[in-house]
Scaffold this active site. Structure first.
Site, PDB file in Angstrom:
ATOM      1  CE1 TYR A  11      26.167  92.664 -17.369  1.00 31.51           C
ATOM      2  CE2 TYR A  11      24.046  92.599 -18.433  1.00 31.51           C
ATOM      3  CZ  TYR A  11      25.127  93.305 -18.002  1.00 31.51           C
ATOM      4  OH  TYR A  11      25.159  94.641 -18.199  1.00 31.51           O
ATOM      5  CD  GLU A  12      29.476  88.146 -19.717  1.00 32.86           C
ATOM      6  OE1 GLU A  12      30.255  87.196 -19.775  1.00 32.86           O
ATOM      7  OE2 GLU A  12      28.549  88.333 -20.495  1.00 32.86           O
ATOM      8  N   GLY A  13      28.484  85.601 -15.346  1.00 37.31           N
ATOM      9  CA  GLY A  13      28.793  84.897 -14.104  1.00 37.31           C
ATOM     10  C   GLY A  13      28.265  85.672 -12.922  1.00 37.31           C
TER      11      GLY A  13
END
Ligand SMILES: Cc1cc2nc3c(=O)[nH]c(=O)nc-3n(C[C@H](O)[C@H](O)[C@H](O)COP(=O)(O)OP(=O)(O)OC[C@H]3O[C@@H](n4cnc5c(N)ncnc54)[C@H](O)[C@@H]3O)c2cc1C
Ligand SMILES: Cc1cc2nc3c(=O)[nH]c(=O)nc-3n(C[C@H](O)[C@H](O)[C@H](O)COP(=O)(O)OP(=O)(O)OC[C@H]3O[C@@H](n4cnc5c(N)ncnc54)[C@H](O)[C@@H]3O)c2cc1C
Lengths: 513, 513
Positions: free
Chosen positions: B412-414
């Protein structure tokens, strides 16, 4: 399963067909091998792969009242189908009713099952291991009565070494055996972690320990099986000897158990290594297929958001994750199959000098073939999951289970850390990794050479019906290049570090942590 | 939690106390910080750590009929206790009612919760992120009515970017917003993966998307949350806009949403990095304690099986696994705290040149601080599990859950692969790893220097009341040596490979796999 690759490794790299010229394997030919692989493919799909997720969600149920463990009916059926197909005897000698196929072929058969259902297929190797011990060390009676039952799958074999307080340290087990007037022994003690120690496949379970005793299961009581991260259907159980002791039948000589057991353990270490390839191969193939279908983003050169998104396989970082998997998985498979070839050569060579060379090589390869695939195929599974992004983390896709099921390979049959590479205990892990990386690079060189041969053959044949084959060979060469540049290159630093005799590790003190 | 280490990094390495001289933090002193850390320690233990395993076994229950999601009551209580302790405002400006503490201190507070319960503590950062966006981009009304509710924990904040077909590729999201006569917008579309999208904490949930809209939850309908490998209590949900569209309130300027969102994303990336340290720290400390207690085997020099077994911490391979963890975990923590220091410096420096330097540094560090701990702290967790042998694989010990909960940090978050290090897209992962290893080695150098200073101080003070401190500092120096020799040394090979412009990756073709 990537049959093209399996055929490549078996026939173009290892030349397994040549074994059919030897006396031991003269009853075999390529169609025999192919038929076994075809059947394995079908059965692995219909009875194992289909119930892989279900087995994970429904671990065996233990009932305290009736003291029974109930497995998924589909798994009981799978056990039966596998046994009926004769796969328990693939590598057994004809003398005891086996198909006597090369270890490389029986390994390739096994790979179908470990990639389809790693958790449930692990226990078959224990039957085969127990059968081999009985064949070589059992009494005539044991060979006559127990062996056939193990090979038909009616009975199950287990390996009962670990106890709660002694896993790596087998000299410290506390289970005792007292000789009885009738020639049997009373066994007293508690075991733990015993794969397939209880099940409802139908027959008896033959437990083997040290010295080596055959203990029929009905003499024992069980405690509830633990819940583990993965491998749920394997039904590892703790067992406790029945009060007053269970009756054991000695196998081989007293106090020679660990020696006999090592027959089983070495075979199992090879199986664990190959078993580690299974889920990683499944993860690689799944993530590859996913990467071809999932679209996301665009080429770094394209800034127009109105153009369609591209399949993620076109992103260089996704290619990295796939290449890395291909390199680890097919390299590890190559290493396992090469090792199987060494075992097969030993079984077909009488020449003393050649045998002693091969034995030395096998001694070196055994810890490597156990440890390297266990660790690096797990790494492959980590990246397979990553290819799927958030989806890889959910139970809607098979990756997270593969990642869990692959984990215990680093633990059972000797943790990587307690494995012994030619007696090196300090920095053992660094030696193992360096040797493993070098050995796998060597396998890639062998695969690359075979691929080059294949390309030359295609060229000679001309025509373009062979476009798939050409892509296959080019992929092999390219992956060899990847492994050499990205992985083999690391061994230089590892070697320098080992040569510098860095002792940061040994000189660290317990209270400095 | 290892408070000694946290104090060392905050006060002896980063000199956080010096910030109390600046205008922004003049209301703080070390006792203020220590009190926050003490409270965090207690609360993390009583309300988070205690229910970590329970939350994993009892994921949120969705009820289709009532369209509600029910979390563990203990987690609802934990949410309340955390909010009541004021931890949602630790890093918020005094102007909006926050405690306005340095980011390094609020990060250290957060670490207590991510190491106690990684799955359930992830959602707090979303409240803080949403609050910061509203503070800077909200209307007066939004600041007056929504902000206080987010900071009291009565309302929850979420970040609604991902859609099923668009995770990494945010330019491709399909949710639309149509302006209405009354100044609001009708939002139509489907979102997925939204952490804390539904819960029963009591209040409303404020959803934020692109352009940036504030969407009260009651306007939406939810589908059942997915089951994931770990992070079970985080209640990621899919949501679908209500028929006819949900009502959204614009935050900031139209089409500037992604820009505003990046305030939240950069803060979140730092938090994800630091969040990755949490489970790894918990795993390290647990496996360390286990290694001191579990006995197994003997020194390689001792061949007498009648001598007692030794604690496994004495085996060099176990020391390797602990050193490796210490090096990764405390190094990653150092990197996070250094980055927090840069953010704090930016908040306290007016000088334009100094600011532009720091901004550049932050731009470089942000992807590294997200990606490196996510990957290498997961590696630490793998080895923590290994220290426990078979036990690490069972649910009777916390390691297997930590290993699962640590996994999504890479997603997550890239995803690591889609992160951008100063615009490098090809070989981005190799650049990230090399930069990360170098940056962490630099942090170890800083920690080693502080440890040396500490030892000199102890020497000057004399006396032996400081034996623990001495062991602590020596451990730091030794681990710096380990990281330098075993890890930093790898960057040479990485750099050579990058300089050689190896294109094996890019030139691999899709049909060669
Ligand atoms: C899924 C599963 C199935 C299993 N099936 C079976 C089975 O069928 N039959 C069976 O007998 N056992 C089985 N096992 C048990 C397995 O073989 C043991 O878990 C393993 O041998 C490790 O022992 P332990 O768990 O007691 O760990 P320990 O021996 O306590 O080891 C703990 C850690 O210390 C390290 N260590 C210990 N001694 C040394 C040393 N001398 N030098 C360096 N490092 C050392 C280890 O590497 C490990 O990291 C199974 C385990 C699992 C998880
Ligand atoms: C537990 C959990 C919680 C989450 N919480 C939230 C949340 O609160 N809010 C929210 O909005 N989202 C949330 N997400 C979603 C998360 O941000 C996405 O999963 C992530 O951005 C990846 O998107 P994807 O899953 O669609 O993967 P994809 O974008 O399909 O990526 C698949 C693979 O392709 C690679 N890839 C894709 N594009 C490129 C490219 N251009 N270059 C190189 N590689 C590329 C990726 O690295 C990845 O390996 C959550 C996810 C999880 C697992």
């Amino acid at each position: 399963m990537n049959r093209r690759d399996l055929d490549f490794i078996l026939y173009e790299v290892e030349n397994v067909e040549a074994l059919c010229q030897t006396e031991r394997y003269q009853h075999c030919d390529r169609p025999t091998f192919d038929a076994a692989l075809d059947t394995a493919h079908q059965l692995a799909h219909s009875h194992f792969h289909q119930y892989n997720a279900k087995g994970d969600r429904h671990p065996p149920q233990y009932c305290q009242e009736t003291d029974t463990l109930t497995l998924l009916p589909e798994h009981v059926a799978a056990h039966r189908a596998y046994s009926d197909a004769g796969f328990l005897t693939t590598s057994m000698d004809a003398e005891v009713g086996g198909s006597q196929m090369p270890v490389a072929v029986s390994g390739a058969v096994g790979l179908h099952f470990s990639s389809a259902n790693a958790g449930f297929s692990a226990h078959f190797a224990l039957n085969v291991g127990a059968a081999k011990i009985l064949q070589h060390h059992g009494t005539d009676e044991q060979r006559a009565h127990v062996l056939p039952k193990l090979l038909s799958g009616e009975w199950c074999g287990t390996m009962c070494l670990s106890e709660t307080h002694a896993g790596s340290s087998l000299t410290d087990i506390r289970t005792t055996a007292h000789p009885q007037p009738d020639g049997t022994y009373k066994i007293r003690g508690n075991k733990m972690w015993i794969t397939a120690a209880e099940n409802n496949f139908g027959g008896t379970i033959a437990h083997m320990g040290i010295s080596l005793f055959l203990v029929p299961k009905h003499a024992l009581s069980f405690s509830e099986e633990g819940v583990s991260l993965g491998d749920r259907p394997a039904s590892s159980s703790a067992w406790a000897g029945a009060t007053g002791g269970a009756t054991g039948h000695l196998v081989g000589e007293p106090n020679q158990g660990l020696h006999c057991m090592f027959i089983m353990m070495n075979e199992l270490r090879f199986q664990v290594g190959l078993g580690g390839v299974g889920p990683a191969l499944a993860g690689y193939l799944y993530s590859l297929q996913y990467a071809r279908q999932r679209t996301q983003g665009r080429s770094p050169l394209c800034r127009d958001p109105s153009t369609p998104m591209v399949p993620i396989i076109e992103h260089s970082d996704v290619k990295r994750m796939l290449l890395l998997q291909k390199a680890y998985v097919e390299g590890a498979l190559g290493l396992c199959m090469y090792t199987a070839g060494v075992i097969d050569a030993l079984a077909t060579t009488a020449d003393a000098a050649a045998r002693s060379d091969k034995l030395l090589l096998l001694e070196l390869l055994t810890p490597v073939v156990k440890a390297w695939p266990s660790e690096w195929c797990l790494e492959a599974n980590k990246w397979a999951m990553q290819v799927l992004g958030g989806y890889g983390y959910t139970q809607d896709f098979p990756l997270e289970q593969l990642y869990r099921d692959a984990r215990p390979n680093m633990i059972y049959e000797g943790t990587s850390g307690a494995l012994d590479l030619l007696g090196r205990k300090a920095n053992s892990h660094a030696y193992l990794t360096m040797t493993g990386h070098t050995a796998v690079a060597w396998q890639w060189l062998r695969q690359g050479t075979a691929a080059r041969r294949g390309l030359l053959r295609l060229e000679a044949e001309g025509g373009d019906a062979s476009a798939d084959d050409e892509a296959f060979y080019r992929g092999k060469l390219h992956t060899m290049q990847w492994f050499t540049r990205q992985e083999l290159s690391k061994t230089e630093g590892m070697a320098q570090l080992l040569c510098s005799l860095d002792d940061t590790n040994v000189s660290m003190r317990g209270n400095w942590f």
